[in-house]
Enzyme design. Structure first.
Site, PDB file in Angstrom:
ATOM      1  N   GLU A   1      53.260 119.196  73.619  1.00 44.33           N
ATOM      2  CA  GLU A   1      54.227 119.231  74.714  1.00 44.33           C
ATOM      3  C   GLU A   1      55.622 118.787  74.275  1.00 44.33           C
ATOM      4  O   GLU A   1      56.630 119.352  74.724  1.00 44.33           O
ATOM      5  CB  GLU A   1      53.731 118.364  75.869  1.00 44.33           C
ATOM      6  CG  GLU A   1      52.567 118.955  76.645  1.00 44.33           C
ATOM      7  CD  GLU A   1      51.234 118.825  75.926  1.00 44.33           C
ATOM      8  OE1 GLU A   1      50.269 119.518  76.315  1.00 44.33           O
ATOM      9  OE2 GLU A   1      51.149 118.021  74.956  1.00 44.33           O
TER      10      GLU A   1
ATOM     11  N   HIS B   1      44.259 115.543  84.506  1.00 45.00           N
ATOM     12  CA  HIS B   1      44.271 116.873  85.107  1.00 45.00           C
ATOM     13  C   HIS B   1      44.535 116.803  86.613  1.00 45.00           C
ATOM     14  O   HIS B   1      44.508 117.825  87.291  1.00 45.00           O
ATOM     15  CB  HIS B   1      42.934 117.585  84.873  1.00 45.00           C
ATOM     16  CG  HIS B   1      42.587 117.792  83.439  1.00 45.00           C
ATOM     17  ND1 HIS B   1      42.215 116.757  82.617  1.00 45.00           N
ATOM     18  CD2 HIS B   1      42.553 118.917  82.678  1.00 45.00           C
ATOM     19  CE1 HIS B   1      41.962 117.229  81.400  1.00 45.00           C
ATOM     20  NE2 HIS B   1      42.167 118.537  81.414  1.00 45.00           N
TER      21      HIS B   1
END
Length: 326
Positions: free
Chosen positions: A60, A129
């Site tokens: 990321e 998540h």
């Protein structure tokens, strides 16, 4: 009007932005051949090619750092962070570079980067998540932070974010990806600006402030409250930074009561900032303290417990009852 899911509305908005501007790029983990884990970018690589819809490594920080470099060269990158909890490796790039470069350069450099983040719980997933990390970015000066709640706003707001010359953190409520609604595919020019809130249900007795996944929860609570002859106004904040305090103030002064609802933990959450600002602006109009409904001060729980963790209709209505007890 076309009936679309929220995920499909985002897909159509991205497609239109890419058709209109060849400098718009999409990059992220599995955004190309797979079409993203939620299929938001489905079919875009096939139609626009691998040079514009780029499958990246699982890194990321590298995704956002590369996007910053591309933006400096005149591109308008759209980064997808696969899940909310995966954004933290990119926090250094977002907070120390993306948010600050315009000010650092006295406005000479602009970074029109959109960072898309599916956020919130309700899909039976574990921590990393199902996070709600929006407050980290609303606290960071130099970033615009927005959250869509339904397909119509998803379609217009993603295009507005891409057109914006400022960096935009774009939160998408993942448990609403499959909700359907009518979308005007030709209505962008007349759409509400992305930094404005919207009254999605008018009312007179109390104001419910929500964004992203909890807008639907609050609408359901408002419908249920009718049985007790309570007329609740629901406001979709849409923009989390900057806040549309004029509309929020107008609503709370009218109703005299306010409940803020978000999935993130209540402690130091966005609701605290809203409560402080509303108290400063509406003190003499308030009939009760501003109350907050949100997640608990714990890491996100296992899937079998998330229904107890997430704000639901009953918890919202309980807070409404408490506002009327003062």
């Amino acid at each position: 009007m076309t009936t679309l899911t929220l995920a499909r509305a985002l897909n159509e908005g991205l497609r239109k932005a890419m058709e209109e501007d060849p400098k718009v790029l999409i990059m992220g983990e599995d955004v190309g051949k797979l079409g993203g884990v939620f299929r938001v970018t489905d079919g875009l690589q096939k139609d626009f090619g691998e040079s514009r819809v780029i499958d990246t490594p699982l890194a990321e920080s590298g995704i956002v750092g590369t996007a910053i470099g591309l933006a400096l060269r005149g591109y308008r990158p759209v980064c997808e962070i696969q899940f909310d909890g995966f954004v933290f490796p990119a926090a250094d790039q977002i907070i120390t570079q993306l948010a600050k470069m315009s000010m650092r350069s006295l406005g000479r450099l602009r970074l029109p980067v959109v960072v898309r983040i599916p956020f919130g719980g309700g899909i039976g997933a574990v921590e990393h998540h199902s996070e709600s990390p929006e407050v980290y970015f609303t606290h960071t000066a130099g970033l615009r932070v927005v959250a869509c709640a339904g397909p119509a706003d998803a379609y217009t707001m993603i295009q507005q974010a891409i057109r914006c010359d400022d960096p935009v953190i774009f939160f998408e409520p993942k448990r609403r990806y499959w909700d359907k609604a009518e979308v005007d595919l030709d209505g962008l020019e007349n759409a509400l600006p992305m930094d404005r809130a919207r009254v999605v249900r008018p009312g007179t007795d109390a104001t419910l402030l929500a964004y992203g996944p909890t807008v639907k929860t609050c609408l359901e609570a408002a419908a249920a409250a009718e049985a007790d002859s309570r007329d609740l106004e629901v406001v979709d904040l849409r923009s989390l930074n900057p806040l549309d305090m004029d509309l929020i103030t107008e609503s709370v002064r009218k109703t005299g009561r306010c409940v803020v609802v978000h999935e993130a933990p209540v402690f130091s959450g966005l609701g605290a900032e809203l409560a402080a600002r509303i108290t400063e602006r509406c003190f003499y109009s308030l009939e009760a303290p501003v109350l907050r409904v949100g997640g608990f001060a714990t890491p996100y729980p296992p899937a079998r417990l998330e229904e107890h963790y997430l704000p639901d209709l009953d918890r919202v209505l309980d807070a409404v009852d408490r506002t009327f007890a003062y």
